[in-house]
Motif scaffolding. Sequence first.
Motif, PDB file in Angstrom:
ATOM      1  N   GLN A 195       0.817  -1.210   0.000  1.00 18.77           N
ATOM      2  CA  GLN A 195       0.000   0.000   0.000  1.00 18.77           C
ATOM      3  C   GLN A 195       0.857   1.269   0.000  1.00 18.77           C
ATOM      4  O   GLN A 195       0.527   2.245  -0.660  1.00 18.77           O
ATOM      5  CB  GLN A 195      -0.932   0.020   1.229  1.00 18.77           C
ATOM      6  CG  GLN A 195      -2.080  -0.975   1.159  1.00 18.77           C
ATOM      7  CD  GLN A 195      -1.617  -2.423   1.308  1.00 18.77           C
ATOM      8  OE1 GLN A 195      -0.837  -2.745   2.204  1.00 18.77           O
ATOM      9  NE2 GLN A 195      -2.070  -3.294   0.427  1.00 18.77           N
ATOM     10  N   SER A 196       1.957   1.260   0.736  1.00 26.74           N
ATOM     11  CA  SER A 196       2.756   2.479   0.869  1.00 26.74           C
ATOM     12  C   SER A 196       3.766   2.672  -0.270  1.00 26.74           C
ATOM     13  O   SER A 196       4.049   3.810  -0.652  1.00 26.74           O
ATOM     14  CB  SER A 196       3.489   2.499   2.215  1.00 26.74           C
ATOM     15  OG  SER A 196       4.395   1.421   2.312  1.00 26.74           O
ATOM     16  N   LEU A 197       4.302   1.601  -0.810  1.00 23.65           N
ATOM     17  CA  LEU A 197       5.352   1.742  -1.831  1.00 23.65           C
ATOM     18  C   LEU A 197       4.893   2.509  -3.069  1.00 23.65           C
ATOM     19  O   LEU A 197       5.617   3.394  -3.536  1.00 23.65           O
ATOM     20  CB  LEU A 197       5.918   0.370  -2.212  1.00 23.65           C
ATOM     21  CG  LEU A 197       7.137   0.399  -3.132  1.00 23.65           C
ATOM     22  CD1 LEU A 197       8.313   1.122  -2.478  1.00 23.65           C
ATOM     23  CD2 LEU A 197       7.538  -1.016  -3.519  1.00 23.65           C
ATOM     24  N   PRO A 198       3.707   2.233  -3.629  1.00 23.06           N
ATOM     25  CA  PRO A 198       3.294   3.007  -4.816  1.00 23.06           C
ATOM     26  C   PRO A 198       3.092   4.498  -4.533  1.00 23.06           C
ATOM     27  O   PRO A 198       3.096   5.311  -5.457  1.00 23.06           O
ATOM     28  CB  PRO A 198       1.974   2.360  -5.234  1.00 23.06           C
ATOM     29  CG  PRO A 198       1.985   1.006  -4.619  1.00 23.06           C
ATOM     30  CD  PRO A 198       2.775   1.151  -3.343  1.00 23.06           C
ATOM     31  N   LYS A 199       2.942   4.870  -3.276  1.00 21.02           N
ATOM     32  CA  LYS A 199       2.734   6.276  -2.918  1.00 21.02           C
ATOM     33  C   LYS A 199       4.039   7.044  -2.748  1.00 21.02           C
ATOM     34  O   LYS A 199       4.024   8.273  -2.614  1.00 21.02           O
ATOM     35  CB  LYS A 199       1.928   6.360  -1.624  1.00 21.02           C
ATOM     36  CG  LYS A 199       0.517   5.802  -1.771  1.00 21.02           C
ATOM     37  CD  LYS A 199      -0.195   5.791  -0.442  1.00 21.02           C
ATOM     38  CE  LYS A 199      -1.564   5.122  -0.578  1.00 21.02           C
ATOM     39  NZ  LYS A 199      -2.191   4.911   0.729  1.00 21.02           N
ATOM     40  N   VAL A 200       5.170   6.336  -2.736  1.00 21.59           N
ATOM     41  CA  VAL A 200       6.466   7.001  -2.579  1.00 21.59           C
ATOM     42  C   VAL A 200       6.725   7.850  -3.815  1.00 21.59           C
ATOM     43  O   VAL A 200       6.664   7.372  -4.943  1.00 21.59           O
ATOM     44  CB  VAL A 200       7.600   5.972  -2.370  1.00 21.59           C
ATOM     45  CG1 VAL A 200       8.965   6.649  -2.417  1.00 21.59           C
ATOM     46  CG2 VAL A 200       7.408   5.227  -1.067  1.00 21.59           C
TER      47      VAL A 200
END
Length: 179
Positions: free
Chosen positions: A158-163
Amino acid sequence: MFTAKAIAVCASVLTGVSAALAQSPQFGQPIEPADIAAWDISIGPDGAGLPPGRGTAIEGEAIYVAKCQACHGDKGIVPGVALAGALVGGMGTLAPDKTPIKTVGSYWPYATTLFDYVRRAMPFQESKSLTADEVYAVTAYVLDLNGIVGSNDVIDAQSLPKVRMPNRDGFIPFPRNPK
């Protein structure tokens, strides 16, 4: 220029080869969906297909030291002659008046493609040997070394694509629709 005789000989040979192939046993075996799934691990910029798992830079440091440092140097900075490229540094070098230093932090447009590359190709002599948690942790560590995420930030599907990578806007999207 081909003569009629040469053309006839070629046609005869091709006919014989075709007949022999039609009568010969099949080579290999049909591929099963499970066999394809093991290699169908591509992760694109949107993160679709990221596996379950998680990691932080703190967890990734020990994995990096054990499995990555020999080629990429201490903390991703390669001194002198190296086996592989630097992973850290180069910020601000992608300018017309500078010599570009292409690292994860200065060049890569998406954090998800870093995960994809580490997952499928690293460590060099043991590609595809890291668990999903180890890949998330090493990805977090390299991103932390570049000042992109914090050392305690949890990196997962969930967090990696938002980096947001520093050079994300430095690429021109290539339209994939050939129409």
